[in-house]
Write a protein that holds these residues in place. Structure first.
Motif, PDB file in Angstrom:
ATOM      1  N   TYR A 195      61.796   4.519  61.131  1.00 27.30           N
ATOM      2  CA  TYR A 195      61.665   5.093  62.462  1.00 27.30           C
ATOM      3  C   TYR A 195      62.977   4.879  63.203  1.00 27.30           C
ATOM      4  O   TYR A 195      63.820   4.074  62.788  1.00 27.30           O
ATOM      5  CB  TYR A 195      60.477   4.495  63.229  1.00 27.30           C
ATOM      6  CG  TYR A 195      60.440   2.989  63.294  1.00 27.30           C
ATOM      7  CD1 TYR A 195      61.023   2.297  64.366  1.00 27.30           C
ATOM      8  CD2 TYR A 195      59.805   2.240  62.305  1.00 27.30           C
ATOM      9  CE1 TYR A 195      60.976   0.917  64.437  1.00 27.30           C
ATOM     10  CE2 TYR A 195      59.760   0.852  62.370  1.00 27.30           C
ATOM     11  CZ  TYR A 195      60.346   0.193  63.439  1.00 27.30           C
ATOM     12  OH  TYR A 195      60.292  -1.182  63.506  1.00 27.30           O
ATOM     13  N   PHE A 205      65.071   5.037  67.337  1.00 21.94           N
ATOM     14  CA  PHE A 205      64.942   5.129  68.786  1.00 21.94           C
ATOM     15  C   PHE A 205      66.314   5.020  69.435  1.00 21.94           C
ATOM     16  O   PHE A 205      67.302   4.627  68.793  1.00 21.94           O
ATOM     17  CB  PHE A 205      63.980   4.062  69.330  1.00 21.94           C
ATOM     18  CG  PHE A 205      64.368   2.640  69.035  1.00 21.94           C
ATOM     19  CD1 PHE A 205      65.247   1.952  69.857  1.00 21.94           C
ATOM     20  CD2 PHE A 205      63.829   1.978  67.940  1.00 21.94           C
ATOM     21  CE1 PHE A 205      65.594   0.638  69.595  1.00 21.94           C
ATOM     22  CE2 PHE A 205      64.168   0.653  67.666  1.00 21.94           C
ATOM     23  CZ  PHE A 205      65.064  -0.015  68.495  1.00 21.94           C
ATOM     24  N   ASN A 214      64.191   7.019  76.782  1.00 16.47           N
ATOM     25  CA  ASN A 214      62.843   7.021  76.218  1.00 16.47           C
ATOM     26  C   ASN A 214      62.518   8.266  75.398  1.00 16.47           C
ATOM     27  O   ASN A 214      61.409   8.384  74.872  1.00 16.47           O
ATOM     28  CB  ASN A 214      61.803   6.890  77.338  1.00 16.47           C
ATOM     29  CG  ASN A 214      61.558   5.442  77.717  1.00 16.47           C
ATOM     30  OD1 ASN A 214      61.589   4.550  76.878  1.00 16.47           O
ATOM     31  ND2 ASN A 214      61.321   5.199  79.003  1.00 16.47           N
ATOM     32  N   SER A 215      63.450   9.196  75.319  1.00 13.41           N
ATOM     33  CA  SER A 215      63.196  10.414  74.551  1.00 13.41           C
ATOM     34  C   SER A 215      62.909  10.062  73.091  1.00 13.41           C
ATOM     35  O   SER A 215      63.684   9.328  72.468  1.00 13.41           O
ATOM     36  CB  SER A 215      64.402  11.355  74.621  1.00 13.41           C
ATOM     37  OG  SER A 215      64.732  11.665  75.951  1.00 13.41           O
ATOM     38  N   PRO A 216      61.805  10.548  72.534  1.00 17.73           N
ATOM     39  CA  PRO A 216      61.498  10.237  71.136  1.00 17.73           C
ATOM     40  C   PRO A 216      62.454  10.951  70.180  1.00 17.73           C
ATOM     41  O   PRO A 216      62.803  12.113  70.386  1.00 17.73           O
ATOM     42  CB  PRO A 216      60.069  10.752  70.966  1.00 17.73           C
ATOM     43  CG  PRO A 216      59.928  11.829  72.001  1.00 17.73           C
ATOM     44  CD  PRO A 216      60.771  11.392  73.159  1.00 17.73           C
ATOM     45  N   LEU A 230      62.914  12.555  66.594  1.00 14.97           N
ATOM     46  CA  LEU A 230      62.146  13.078  65.473  1.00 14.97           C
ATOM     47  C   LEU A 230      62.987  12.996  64.203  1.00 14.97           C
ATOM     48  O   LEU A 230      64.167  13.339  64.198  1.00 14.97           O
ATOM     49  CB  LEU A 230      61.729  14.526  65.730  1.00 14.97           C
ATOM     50  CG  LEU A 230      60.780  14.735  66.912  1.00 14.97           C
ATOM     51  CD1 LEU A 230      60.463  16.222  67.078  1.00 14.97           C
ATOM     52  CD2 LEU A 230      59.498  13.929  66.749  1.00 14.97           C
ATOM     53  N   GLN A 259      57.906  11.053  64.230  1.00 12.47           N
ATOM     54  CA  GLN A 259      58.603   9.900  64.802  1.00 12.47           C
ATOM     55  C   GLN A 259      58.795   8.794  63.762  1.00 12.47           C
ATOM     56  O   GLN A 259      59.671   7.948  63.922  1.00 12.47           O
ATOM     57  CB  GLN A 259      57.853   9.356  66.009  1.00 12.47           C
ATOM     58  CG  GLN A 259      57.993  10.222  67.258  1.00 12.47           C
ATOM     59  CD  GLN A 259      57.390   9.560  68.482  1.00 12.47           C
ATOM     60  OE1 GLN A 259      56.275   9.861  68.896  1.00 12.47           O
ATOM     61  NE2 GLN A 259      58.128   8.645  69.076  1.00 12.47           N
ATOM     62  N   TYR A 260      57.992   8.805  62.706  1.00 12.74           N
ATOM     63  CA  TYR A 260      58.190   7.867  61.603  1.00 12.74           C
ATOM     64  C   TYR A 260      57.699   8.514  60.308  1.00 12.74           C
ATOM     65  O   TYR A 260      56.919   9.465  60.322  1.00 12.74           O
ATOM     66  CB  TYR A 260      57.463   6.541  61.848  1.00 12.74           C
ATOM     67  CG  TYR A 260      55.954   6.618  61.808  1.00 12.74           C
ATOM     68  CD1 TYR A 260      55.257   6.455  60.609  1.00 12.74           C
ATOM     69  CD2 TYR A 260      55.222   6.853  62.964  1.00 12.74           C
ATOM     70  CE1 TYR A 260      53.881   6.525  60.564  1.00 12.74           C
ATOM     71  CE2 TYR A 260      53.838   6.919  62.932  1.00 12.74           C
ATOM     72  CZ  TYR A 260      53.179   6.749  61.730  1.00 12.74           C
ATOM     73  OH  TYR A 260      51.818   6.822  61.694  1.00 12.74           O
ATOM     74  N   LYS A 293      61.799  -3.554  73.356  1.00 12.46           N
ATOM     75  CA  LYS A 293      60.963  -2.451  72.895  1.00 12.46           C
ATOM     76  C   LYS A 293      59.672  -2.996  72.281  1.00 12.46           C
ATOM     77  O   LYS A 293      59.676  -4.033  71.613  1.00 12.46           O
ATOM     78  CB  LYS A 293      61.700  -1.626  71.834  1.00 12.46           C
ATOM     79  CG  LYS A 293      63.116  -1.207  72.206  1.00 12.46           C
ATOM     80  CD  LYS A 293      63.142  -0.091  73.224  1.00 12.46           C
ATOM     81  CE  LYS A 293      64.584   0.361  73.485  1.00 12.46           C
ATOM     82  NZ  LYS A 293      64.666   1.503  74.418  1.00 12.46           N
ATOM     83  N   GLY A 313      55.324   3.786  66.834  1.00 13.62           N
ATOM     84  CA  GLY A 313      55.827   4.462  68.010  1.00 13.62           C
ATOM     85  C   GLY A 313      56.563   3.459  68.883  1.00 13.62           C
ATOM     86  O   GLY A 313      56.314   2.254  68.812  1.00 13.62           O
ATOM     87  N   ILE A 314      57.454   3.952  69.727  1.00 13.24           N
ATOM     88  CA  ILE A 314      58.334   3.061  70.498  1.00 13.24           C
ATOM     89  C   ILE A 314      58.063   3.179  71.986  1.00 13.24           C
ATOM     90  O   ILE A 314      57.930   4.279  72.524  1.00 13.24           O
ATOM     91  CB  ILE A 314      59.822   3.367  70.212  1.00 13.24           C
ATOM     92  CG1 ILE A 314      60.172   3.033  68.763  1.00 13.24           C
ATOM     93  CG2 ILE A 314      60.737   2.544  71.114  1.00 13.24           C
ATOM     94  CD1 ILE A 314      59.977   4.175  67.809  1.00 13.24           C
ATOM     95  N   GLU A 315      57.984   2.016  72.659  1.00 13.94           N
ATOM     96  CA  GLU A 315      57.775   1.969  74.105  1.00 13.94           C
ATOM     97  C   GLU A 315      58.720   0.943  74.712  1.00 13.94           C
ATOM     98  O   GLU A 315      58.857  -0.167  74.189  1.00 13.94           O
ATOM     99  CB  GLU A 315      56.323   1.592  74.393  1.00 13.94           C
ATOM    100  CG  GLU A 315      55.989   1.419  75.851  1.00 13.94           C
ATOM    101  CD  GLU A 315      54.561   0.942  76.069  1.00 13.94           C
ATOM    102  OE1 GLU A 315      54.290   0.366  77.145  1.00 13.94           O
ATOM    103  OE2 GLU A 315      53.725   1.130  75.171  1.00 13.94           O
TER     104      GLU A 315
END
Length: 295
Positions: free
Chosen positions: A77, A79, A84-86, A88, A97-98, A227, A233-235
């Protein structure tokens, strides 16, 4: 010719049963990761500086070489540091995303990828890889090694894509609370149940307050981004200043994770002092992958 951006050699110990009943021996397993970025995207490989094409895309390959006792699944994955834009990852026409990559035992697997959807401008891109944590693993040693094992790399990217909108992370950097001197040579994030850091967390509960211990043994103060990797997924959790040669804590309450199986914390830090290197200096710390209580 492509530029080998990363080469990682990871070892682990696996228990293998011998023909004699009741006897076990330890076997060393090796996993090697190589990431290549296609030559056409280079600005200056010595500075880890690359650019996209006019569509805002960059292409490369991800190669895994395994000397292992059984087949494995690896997750990759990516980032951005301050956006914060994902991102791809396109592998075989599938933009996600992964991705899960299956690697047969004692073999190698190479996949071509395209990074896409990145907003225009100057960015630091991180690519992480880790062993997929299977739900049905019973061996405690294998679970522990899977929770710990993760590889990472980063590079500077000039994105020539006017169509994608940025999602820059707003807010100021917060100075975290220092609780002591750093543990020499160890860059790690650890989650505890109490602020005295006496009991490390095994399983995370939803809406429960915890304390994240951040150990920075380097001689640099860090402007950092913390993060949260929910599954994969990333936050963004926090923009923080981490002091040099320090151990610091951050109270954390994780919400809306009742449907999540596992989480990992990753901190990426930019030294606040000038460093005489040709590439963008970064310090990366990561936690184990924690299970989430499903009760």
């Amino acid at each position: 010719m492509n530029h080998v951006l990363i080469e990682r050699d990871e070892k682990s110990i696996d228990k293998v049963e011998l023909p004699e009943e009741g006897k076990m021996k330890k076997m060393v397993e090796r996993r090697k990761v190589e990431i290549d970025i296609d030559k056409q995207y280079e600005i200056d490989k010595n500075k880890l500086a690359f650019k996209t094409d006019q569509n805002g895309e960059i292409k490369g390959s991800y190669k895994l070489t395994h000397s292992t006792q059984k087949d494995e699944k690896k997750i990759i994955y990516a980032f951005l540091e301050d956006d914060n834009s994902p991102i791809l990852i396109d592998i075989g026409g599938q933009k996600e995303q992964y991705h899960i990559i299956e690697v047969p035992k004692n073999s190698e697997k190479k996949v071509n990828f395209t990074l896409t959807g990145i907003p225009s401008g100057e960015h630091i891109v991180y690519i992480f890889g880790e062993k997929y944590l299977e739900k049905d693993i019973q061996d405690e040693l294998e679970i522990k090694q899977t929770q710990e094992a993760v590889t990472q790399n980063y590079f500077a990217l000039n994105v020539l894509n006017k169509r994608a909108k940025s999602s820059t992370i707003e807010g100021n950097y917060t100075l975290l609370k220092k609780v002591g001197e750093s543990i020499t040579g160890i860059n790690i994030l650890e989650l505890y149940e109490d602020k005295s850091l006496s009991k490390e967390v095994d399983i995370i509960d939803n809406n429960q307050e915890y304390y994240l211990a951040i150990n920075n043994p380097s001689k640099y103060n860090l402007k950092s981004h913390l993060k949260l990797i929910t599954e994969y997924g990333i936050e963004e959790l926090k923009k923080a200043i981490v002091l040099k040669n320090s151990k610091m804590i951050l109270p954390i309450t994780l919400e809306r994770i009742s449907d999540i199986e596992t989480v990992r914390f990753i901190l990426v830090g930019k030294p606040m002092e000038d460093i005489d290197v040709t590439f963008p200096a970064r310090i990366i710390e990561k936690s184990n992958r924690y299970f989430v209580n499903k009760k």
